[in-house]
Design an enzyme around this catalytic site. Structure first.
Site, PDB file in Angstrom:
ATOM      1  N   GLU A   1      75.923  63.588  48.488  1.00 23.45           N
ATOM      2  CA  GLU A   1      76.894  63.972  49.498  1.00 23.45           C
ATOM      3  C   GLU A   1      77.559  65.244  49.026  1.00 23.45           C
ATOM      4  OE1 GLU A   1      77.496  61.821  47.167  1.00 23.45           O
ATOM      5  OE2 GLU A   1      79.374  62.565  46.311  1.00 23.45           O
TER       6      GLU A   1
ATOM      7  N   SER B   1      85.679  78.364  35.976  1.00 16.38           N
ATOM      8  CA  SER B   1      84.548  77.529  36.406  1.00 16.38           C
ATOM      9  C   SER B   1      83.665  78.153  37.472  1.00 16.38           C
ATOM     10  CB  SER B   1      85.068  76.172  36.899  1.00 16.38           C
ATOM     11  OG  SER B   1      86.039  76.343  37.916  1.00 16.38           O
TER      12      SER B   1
ATOM     13  N   LYS C   1      78.437  74.176  38.259  1.00 15.05           N
ATOM     14  CA  LYS C   1      77.718  73.008  38.789  1.00 15.05           C
ATOM     15  C   LYS C   1      76.215  73.058  38.557  1.00 15.05           C
ATOM     16  CE  LYS C   1      80.862  71.174  42.283  1.00 15.05           C
ATOM     17  NZ  LYS C   1      81.975  72.153  42.412  1.00 15.05           N
TER      18      LYS C   1
END
Ligand SMILES: *Cc1c(COP(=O)(O)O)cnc(C)c1O
Length: 398
Positions: A114, A381, A92
């Site tokens: 959010e 990931s 991310k």
């Protein structure tokens, strides 16, 4: 660039994508699209982004041959793309840094978003701290209680965490709250979306920022094996880590590409988030895509053991890639995911995120049926430190 990788001017991939917004948000989002188009044509913007990926994130992330896992399964050679080794422990940070750089370039003072489990919030708060921007993260009241550690991390990084106590006090309410705050203050605020979802340009922009994963993996496998992989795979929540890996290989027709969705307690139950397998066309969060919805078109409540995959929609480019048959989508259950998690811990000394464990689980299903000279690349990931207490509990219950 291949035809697969580009949305049209309105942001459509086939019949998916676009920008379905209330009138007062059309202007601000169009401004982001224009600024992004300008930024990626500016070599100094890309240079700064690449420099941060190298010196701050620690890229390139290694491509690791999981030899003991390979031997254990007795088939194809399995390589892991180690996004778990990035600063903050997952992929991310790649797109959060890109979004933060764009926000700063646009003269915005604050990042807003959010977050559900808090992973996106932590990555965005990290990027905000690095670039000297304010950061405000909206989180459902229930998630604030459940994800205490990530709330503490965001606050340490200087972000303001807003606990949303309206409605069901969960992710959906956090989205509404964050969007309302953005709409009231968009002159100074940049909305940082956490995956390849939302209105155009976000699915394309987040994909572009993640495409470094696929670019590196392609180069690395060519240098290690002297050829392309037979199959690549990644877990799909919103789809950002998957699009990042896939975009490096979409033009290579001989490479099979597989997205792995969460089947939760089984796709025949209501406790899953297998959007591709069980979803239908609809509109949500500013985009046309496939989603799990009820008869009224409201997004269904979904379940996955991995909180990062717990999403009733999917990025529009994935929906399109499925339509045209370029990418296959499969699903694995919570139970299969836990087994894959344990296997990677014991056989390779790597504690993977539960999200990533879905992709590992699928690799473990297909590798034994493949030849020993065949090659699989799995996107790992993120790392699983965030999940260990929960898994310990599940394993005790078994
Ligand atoms: C958030 C997250 C995901 C799911 O998001 P995508 O946009 O589908 O990639 C997957 N893995 C990890 C480690 C995550 O934190």
């Amino acid at each position: 660039m291949t035809p697969y990788t580009h949305a049209d001017e309105q942001g459509f991939f086939g019949r998916y994508g676009g920008a379905f917004l209330p009138p007062h948000l059309e202007g601000p989002v169009a401004e982001v699209a224009a600024a992004y188009a300008e930024a990626i044509a500016d070599p100094s913007f890309l240079d700064e982004y690449r420099e941060l990926l190298r010196d701050y994130v620690g890229r390139p992330s290694p491509l690791f041959l999981a030899q003991r896992l390979t031997d254990h399964l007795g088939g194809a050679r399995i390589y892991l793309k180690r996004e778990d080794l990035n600063h903050t422990g997952a992929h991310k940070i790649n797109h959060c840094l890109g979004e933060a750089l764009l926000a700063r370039r646009m003269g915005k003072k604050k990042l807003i978003a959010e977050t559900g489990a808090g992973q996106h919030g932590v990555a965005l708060a990290t990027a905000a701290a690095l670039l000297g921007l304010e950061c405000e993260i909206h989180m459902g009241g229930i998630d604030v209680e459940k994800q205490h550690m990530n709330v503490v991390r965001m606050e340490m990084l200087g972000a303001k965490v807003v606990a949303v106590e309206t409605g069901g006090r969960c992710l959906k309410d956090a989205v509404d709250s964050a969007f309302a705050t953005y709409a009231a203050d968009y002159e100074d605020v940049f909305f940082g979306i956490g995956s390849v979802v939302g209105p155009h340009p976000y699915p394309s922009m987040v994909r572009d920022f993640q495409s470094v994963v696929g670019e590196e993996a392609r180069e690395q496998i060519l240098s290690k094996e002297g050829r392309l992989p037979d199959v690549i795979m990644a877990c799909v929540g919103g789809g950002s880590n998957a699009m990042g890996l896939f975009s490096g290989f979409l033009a290579d027709e001989e490479v099979r590409i597989v997205g792995v969705e969460p089947a939760g307690e089984g796709v025949e139950t209501t406790r899953h988030a297998a959007t591709m397998t069980k979803g239908s066309d609809g509109t949500m969060h500013g985009m046309a895509t496939r989603l799990l919805q009820d008869e009224a078109g409201e997004p269904s409540s979904v379940h996955s053991i991995a909180s990062g995959l717990d999403y009733p929609g999917v990025g529009p480019q994935h929906a399109h890639l499925r339509d045209i048959g370029r990418v296959e989508y499969v699903s694995v259950t919570d139970a299969e995911t836990i087994d894959a998690f344990s296997a990677l811990c014991r056989l390779e000394g790597i504690i993977p995120a539960l999200e990533s464990s879905h992709a590992v689980a699928h690799a473990m299903q297909v590798a034994p049926g493949m030849g020993r000279d065949e090659v699989v690349v799995v996107n790992l990931s993120g790392r699983g430190d965030k999940d260990v207490d929960y898994i310990a509990e599940v394993l005790r219950g078994r």
